[in-house]
Write an enzyme that holds these catalytic residues in place. Structure first.
Site, PDB file in Angstrom:
ATOM      1  N   CYS A  66      44.441  32.039  32.178  1.00 28.96           N
ATOM      2  CA  CYS A  66      44.424  30.625  32.564  1.00 28.96           C
ATOM      3  C   CYS A  66      45.366  29.816  31.667  1.00 28.96           C
ATOM      4  CB  CYS A  66      43.058  29.974  32.477  1.00 28.96           C
ATOM      5  SG  CYS A  66      41.820  30.759  33.464  1.00 28.96           S
ATOM      6  N   ARG A 110      51.189  33.628  31.704  1.00 34.17           N
ATOM      7  CA  ARG A 110      49.836  34.044  31.343  1.00 34.17           C
ATOM      8  C   ARG A 110      49.132  34.710  32.525  1.00 34.17           C
ATOM      9  NH1 ARG A 110      48.155  30.850  26.772  1.00 34.17           N
ATOM     10  NH2 ARG A 110      45.977  31.017  27.355  1.00 34.17           N
ATOM     11  N   HIS A 134      43.446  77.328  19.365  1.00 29.92           N
ATOM     12  CA  HIS A 134      43.543  78.210  20.534  1.00 29.92           C
ATOM     13  C   HIS A 134      44.933  78.160  21.179  1.00 29.92           C
ATOM     14  CE1 HIS A 134      39.311  79.054  20.239  1.00 29.92           C
ATOM     15  NE2 HIS A 134      39.071  77.744  20.169  1.00 29.92           N
ATOM     16  N   TRP A 162      42.932  31.982  36.436  1.00 30.77           N
ATOM     17  CA  TRP A 162      42.848  33.421  36.625  1.00 30.77           C
ATOM     18  C   TRP A 162      41.375  33.691  36.887  1.00 30.77           C
ATOM     19  CZ3 TRP A 162      40.953  37.869  34.011  1.00 30.77           C
ATOM     20  CH2 TRP A 162      41.515  39.074  34.461  1.00 30.77           C
ATOM     21  N   GLY A 165      38.150  30.128  30.067  1.00 34.66           N
ATOM     22  CA  GLY A 165      37.080  30.856  29.388  1.00 34.66           C
ATOM     23  C   GLY A 165      35.904  31.093  30.310  1.00 34.66           C
ATOM     24  N   GLU A 225      54.979  56.812  26.414  1.00 34.64           N
ATOM     25  CA  GLU A 225      55.408  55.693  27.263  1.00 34.64           C
ATOM     26  C   GLU A 225      56.399  54.787  26.547  1.00 34.64           C
ATOM     27  OE1 GLU A 225      51.429  53.854  28.088  1.00 34.64           O
ATOM     28  OE2 GLU A 225      52.251  53.725  30.099  1.00 34.64           O
ATOM     29  N   LYS A 248      54.175  48.579  36.142  1.00 32.40           N
ATOM     30  CA  LYS A 248      52.862  48.090  35.729  1.00 32.40           C
ATOM     31  C   LYS A 248      51.787  48.521  36.720  1.00 32.40           C
ATOM     32  CE  LYS A 248      50.134  45.660  33.136  1.00 32.40           C
ATOM     33  NZ  LYS A 248      49.726  46.360  31.919  1.00 32.40           N
ATOM     34  N   GLU A 275      44.956  59.010  24.459  1.00 32.82           N
ATOM     35  CA  GLU A 275      45.519  57.670  24.650  1.00 32.82           C
ATOM     36  C   GLU A 275      46.652  57.414  23.643  1.00 32.82           C
ATOM     37  OE1 GLU A 275      45.464  55.508  26.830  1.00 32.82           O
ATOM     38  OE2 GLU A 275      45.970  53.594  25.915  1.00 32.82           O
ATOM     39  N   LYS A 291      50.488  56.564  24.806  1.00 33.28           N
ATOM     40  CA  LYS A 291      51.187  55.350  24.395  1.00 33.28           C
ATOM     41  C   LYS A 291      52.529  55.689  23.741  1.00 33.28           C
ATOM     42  CE  LYS A 291      48.817  51.832  25.642  1.00 33.28           C
ATOM     43  NZ  LYS A 291      48.470  52.573  26.854  1.00 33.28           N
TER      44      LYS A 291
HETATM   45  C1  AGP Z   1      48.969  52.611  30.543  1.00 30.72           C
HETATM   46  O1  AGP Z   1      49.644  52.178  29.421  1.00 30.72           O
HETATM   47  C2  AGP Z   1      49.828  52.977  31.663  1.00 30.72           C
HETATM   48  N1  AGP Z   1      50.764  51.982  31.995  1.00 30.72           N
HETATM   49  C3  AGP Z   1      49.216  53.726  32.826  1.00 30.72           C
HETATM   50  O2  AGP Z   1      48.790  54.971  32.344  1.00 30.72           O
HETATM   51  C4  AGP Z   1      48.045  53.054  33.560  1.00 30.72           C
HETATM   52  O3  AGP Z   1      46.898  53.056  32.757  1.00 30.72           O
HETATM   53  C5  AGP Z   1      47.790  53.811  34.875  1.00 30.72           C
HETATM   54  O4  AGP Z   1      48.939  53.752  35.680  1.00 30.72           O
HETATM   55  C6  AGP Z   1      46.599  53.277  35.636  1.00 30.72           C
HETATM   56  O5  AGP Z   1      46.792  51.949  35.997  1.00 30.72           O
HETATM   57  P1  AGP Z   1      45.603  51.070  36.522  1.00 30.72           P
HETATM   58  O6  AGP Z   1      44.619  50.942  35.416  1.00 30.72           O
HETATM   59  O7  AGP Z   1      46.226  49.748  36.898  1.00 30.72           O
HETATM   60  O8  AGP Z   1      45.009  51.767  37.700  1.00 30.72           O
END
Ligand code: AGP
Length: 612
Positions: free
Chosen positions: A2, A27, A508, A78, A105, A492, A607, A485, A489
């Site tokens: 927002c 935002r 293993h 939002w 909020g 990516e 995204k 994770e 990261k």
């Molecule tokens: C995360 O950093 C990624 N960009 C990617 O793995 C993402 O989490 C995945 O594409 C799933 O996206 P979503 O949560 O919008 O479904």
């Protein structure tokens, strides 16, 4: 999440407010609105969708005189309470149209407030929590707008920035804040408030921050800041010398860095408003009867990428608290292998964007098999939320950077809430245990904030590692999904070959990857399995690995095995992903920065992935 703008001055307020809202567009929002005061009348215009829709309405008004006036408030919403419609867009007004209110909020006790207002004869016209504020002001106002706002704020729980105008006050807007940011812009014969300095940077670069639980009276001639008792609070202004681009990122070089810092709020907001006055959880969003919840025989979690990792953490929590089998599936695989799900299966589809095609197809398949599908998503009205049986909205706020950070941490918080709620209804955790776990969870946002203040050594380490071709991540139990994770990261963002493993698995096979100096990040917060984890660390060190150990404050047992230590605050071991995730985000972002890469837009990635 927002955007808010308020203006009192000598220019056409509608222009100043719309310009401010446009600068706050980054935002993220799904509806917008404005209120302008002129001749004792508050004119309000609100529209779902992008600002262009609102501007079209305003242009249509110009034939009949437009929206004159030099006092105005505006908002980009939002959606959190109610879908993004014209009627739910801000500003909201009271029964009489005397007050206009914009709000950022969530007001956690709004249901209670709304019930009281209904009994006292106020008619509710929207689904929002915000509208309650307008009606409460109507009851408390006796000519002193700031006093009415202070009185209402004292009764609100949750987080808010409020900006209020009243039709009898042609030289005053009143703003207030708790837990969310609000900044004052100080001009010549005009003054502003905004969610951040971007809102007014085109007009003034003199700003003053509003602190927790402060109320601001903004007039053309100046501003007065008080606390909730009405005592005046002195404060200093500062000069903003950012360029406009930096201002939109709140002064950060990249959105991702800003979003990492917004994580305490993302968790706080996602946990907010989930407790009854007795301290028990309510999760009406799940839309299942207690009897159906007791009839669940298995939980299947479907998701992709980072959301899949949140699902893995959910598995540990749900299995521990509910004694239910939980299967976590990559959504892209689930659909096409004829999975065994049915009426007694709860399927949880996790997706930040709510538009991921793999997850969407998987949930469609689950619904065809008659499973009950709960979407856990950050995006109200998204396809995944619409096509599921029920939706739990995380409140991470809009995320701009492609690499997900605050949306993922909000998903983690959501998984704990869902797990605890199932346990409460199924009776596998008693009321006292649920309360205790919720208390532990509610402490986490402050712990994340503390941790974020300690990230400089992690950035230094990232710069030192910038040319490493390969990094491994190890963890056990809930540390394992976070190892995945951390590796994702790093891949990516820094395009470094990175793999995450359960630490017990390394011997293993993957241990063959270790050579002299290979960096290995080990997630080793205090845990029952720590002794075993330390054995695994010794195994990799014996092969020459350079170990970077994430450990709990004060836990010296790990120091002999660490080349570098990243200390995190202490919390319950099941909740540690909410903390261990943070240094890995910072490490990846800083390695990418040090390599000269675009942190917000990594190559080849989108995204929202809307193709299978
Ligand atoms: C995360 O950093 C990624 N960009 C990617 O793995 C993402 O989490 C995945 O594409 C799933 O996206 P979503 O949560 O919008 O479904």
């Amino acid at each position: 999440m927002c955007g808010i703008v308020g203006y009192v001055g000598h220019r056409p307020a509608v222009e100043v407010v719309i310009d401010g809202l446009r600068r706050l567009e980054y935002r993220g929002y799904d509806s917008a609105g404005v209120a302008v005061l002129d001749g004792g009348q508050l004119q309000v215009e609100r529209k779902a969708g992008k600002l262009a829709n609102l501007e079209k309405e305003l242009a249509a008004r110009s034939a009949t005189g437009g929206m004159p006036g030099s006092l105005g408030i505006g908002h980009t919403r939002w959606a959190t309470h109610g879908p993004p419609t014209d009627g739910n867009a801000h500003p909201h007004v009271d029964c009489d149209g005397a007050f206009a209110v914009v709000h950022n909020g969530t007001i956690e006790n709004f249901e209670e407030l709304v019930a009281g207002l209904a009994e006292r004869g106020h008619a509710r016209r929207s689904d929002t929590d915000t509208e309650a504020v307008a009606h409460l002001l109507e009851e408390r106002y006796d000519g002193d707008l700031a006093a009415a706002v202070r009185s209402v704020c004292a009764d609100l729980e949750g987080s808010f920035v409020l900006v209020v105008a009243h039709r009898e006050q042609p030289d005053l807007i009143v703003a207030a804040r708790r837990n969310l940011p609000l900044v004052i812009g100080l001009g010549e014969g005009e003054n502003f408030v905004g969610s951040d300095v971007t809102a007014f940077i085109a007009h003034t670069r003199e700003a003053r921050a509003v602190e927790q639980d402060q109320v601001v009276e903004v007039r053309r001639s100046g501003v007065i800041v008080t606390d909730l008792t009405g005592a005046v609070v002195e404060g200093a202004s500062y000069h903003v010398d950012w360029d406009t681009d930096a201002a939109e990122k709140g002064g950060y070089e990249f959105f991702m860095l800003k979003e990492i810092d917004e994580q305490p709020d993302a968790v706080r907001e996602t946990l907010g408003g989930r407790l009854t006055p007795e301290g028990l959880l309510h999760l009406d969003e799940l839309d299942m009867s207690d009897q159906d919840i007791r009839g669940i025989e298995q939980v299947v979690i479907i998701a992709c990428g980072s959301s899949y990792h949140s699902g893995l953490v959910g598995k540990y929590a749900i299995e521990r608290w509910c004694r239910l089998p939980v299967h976590v599936e990559m959504a892209s695989e689930f659909r096409y292998r004829d999975p065994v799900v049915g009426r007694s299966t709860l399927v949880i589809a996790i997706s930040q964007s709510g538009e991921t095609a793999d997850t969407l197809e998987a949930l469609r398949h689950a619904r065809e098999q008659k499973a009950w599908v709960l979407a856990v998503t950050n995006t109200i009205g998204s396809t995944i939320s619409r096509e599921s049986d029920a939706a739990f909205y995380t409140r991470g706020g809009p995320e701009v950077a492609v690499a997900s950070t605050k949306a993922v941490i909000a998903q983690l918080a959501a998984m704990y809430v869902v797990g605890l709620y199932l346990a409460q209804v199924r009776g596998t955790r008693d009321a006292d245990e649920v309360r205790a776990h919720m208390r532990d969870l509610q402490e986490v946002p402050d712990l994340i904030a503390t941790l974020l203040e300690r990230m400089e050594p992690v950035r230094e380490l990232a710069r030192a590692l910038k040319d490493e071709p390969r990094v491994l991540f190890l963890g056990r139990h809930v540390g394992y999904p976070m190892a995945l994770e951390g590796a994702l990261k790093l891949k990516e963002l820094a395009y470094v070959s990175a793999e995450g493993f359960p630490a017990g698995e390394i011997k293993h096979g993957p241990i063959a990857l270790i050579e002299k100096g290979t960096p290995v990040v080990v997630l080793a917060p205090r845990h029952a399995l720590q002794a075993k984890l330390i054995n695994n660390v010794q195994e990799v060190r014996a092969r020459g690995a350079r170990t970077i150990v994430v450990a709990t404050d004060g836990d010296e047992s790990v120091t002999p095995y660490a080349d570098h230590i990243i200390w995190i605050p202490d919390t319950k071991s099941l909740l540690t992903p909410l903390l261990t995730i943070v240094p890995m985000q910072v490490l990846s972002a800083e390695m990418a920065r040090a390599r000269g890469l675009d942190v917000d837009q990594p190559r080849n990635l989108a995204k929202s992935v809307t193709v299978e």
